[in-house]
Design an enzyme around this catalytic site. Structure first.
Site, PDB file in Angstrom:
ATOM      1  N   ILE A 102       0.831  -1.197   0.000  1.00 55.97           N
ATOM      2  CA  ILE A 102       0.000   0.000   0.000  1.00 55.97           C
ATOM      3  C   ILE A 102       0.875   1.261   0.000  1.00 55.97           C
ATOM      4  O   ILE A 102       2.012   1.227   0.472  1.00 55.97           O
ATOM      5  CB  ILE A 102      -0.964  -0.021   1.217  1.00 55.97           C
ATOM      6  CG1 ILE A 102      -1.936   1.165   1.199  1.00 55.97           C
ATOM      7  CG2 ILE A 102      -0.205  -0.119   2.525  1.00 55.97           C
ATOM      8  CD1 ILE A 102      -3.072   1.058   2.217  1.00 55.97           C
ATOM      9  N   CYS A 103       0.334   2.322  -0.557  1.00 58.52           N
ATOM     10  CA  CYS A 103       0.938   3.655  -0.535  1.00 58.52           C
ATOM     11  C   CYS A 103       2.208   3.699  -1.397  1.00 58.52           C
ATOM     12  O   CYS A 103       2.158   3.452  -2.592  1.00 58.52           O
ATOM     13  CB  CYS A 103       1.195   4.089   0.901  1.00 58.52           C
ATOM     14  SG  CYS A 103       1.527   5.854   1.106  1.00 58.52           S
ATOM     15  N   ALA A 104       3.351   3.981  -0.798  1.00 58.16           N
ATOM     16  CA  ALA A 104       4.604   4.033  -1.548  1.00 58.16           C
ATOM     17  C   ALA A 104       5.225   2.658  -1.730  1.00 58.16           C
ATOM     18  O   ALA A 104       6.076   2.472  -2.593  1.00 58.16           O
ATOM     19  CB  ALA A 104       5.594   4.951  -0.843  1.00 58.16           C
TER      20      ALA A 104
END
Length: 183
Positions: A102-104
């Site tokens: 998730i995310c970066a």
């Protein structure tokens, strides 16, 4: 019993990591947090100190059903942890295993070739540079045994997708009701 590994590193995103840990444990999954820093005490992105269950080096050869990687400001550490990246490359090829990020975190998995041939998403600012078969702007992308999501605001949805993938829709629905999540 389903077992999930959640790697932690300096400046990981608390909301993402703890949503994964919390919802999976509510579902009865054995979740192991493992620090890739060499120390069990890890300072997360918003300054919260979290003590990992163990060090990654102590569990990297243990069998897990899934590796779920949170994002956060310390995400470059993911790109330099070759033992973790090698394990993720192995898991993505094994359809009985699940890789989630998730995310970066998906960005660094993409850089390492983990997302080759897969549809994926990541934090919006990194999406144009994400290396994968097809970039998606959706809040949650599931492509076979790979689950990716965009950031802290999608962390609950992401963790619920993990619950469903690993434990089934009935268990996911039970957790949704239990946590009063509004879809």
């Amino acid at each position: 019993m389903v077992k999930v590994l959640v790697p932690l590193y300096t400046a990981f995103e608390e909301l993402e990591a703890l949503s994964i840990v919390d919802l999976l444990r509510r579902a009865g999954v054995i979740v192991t947090t493992a620090s890739i820093t060499g120390q069990k005490l890890v300072t997360a992105g918003q300054g919260v100190n979290i003590e990992a269950d163990t060090l990654f080096s102590d569990v990297q050869n243990e069998p897990f059903d899934c590796i779920a990687v949170p994002g956060g400001m310390g995400h470059p550490a993911l790109g330099t942890c070759e033992p973790l990246l090698n394990l993720l490359r192995t898991y993505v090829k094994d359809q009985s295993k699940t890789v989630a990020a998730i995310c970066a975190a998906p960005f660094y998995l993409g850089e390492a070739g983990v997302l080759d041939g897969k549809k994926a998403t990541c934090y919006p600012a990194l999406l144009p540079k994400l290396k994968c078969a097809e970039r998606k702007e959706d809040p949650l992308v599931i492509d076979g045994n790979v689950i990716t999501s965009r950031g802290p605001g999608t962390s609950f949805m992401f963790a619920l997708a993990l619950v469903e993938k690993l434990c089934g829709k009935a268990k996911r629905d039970e957790i949704v009701k239990q946590t009063v999540f509004s879809e």
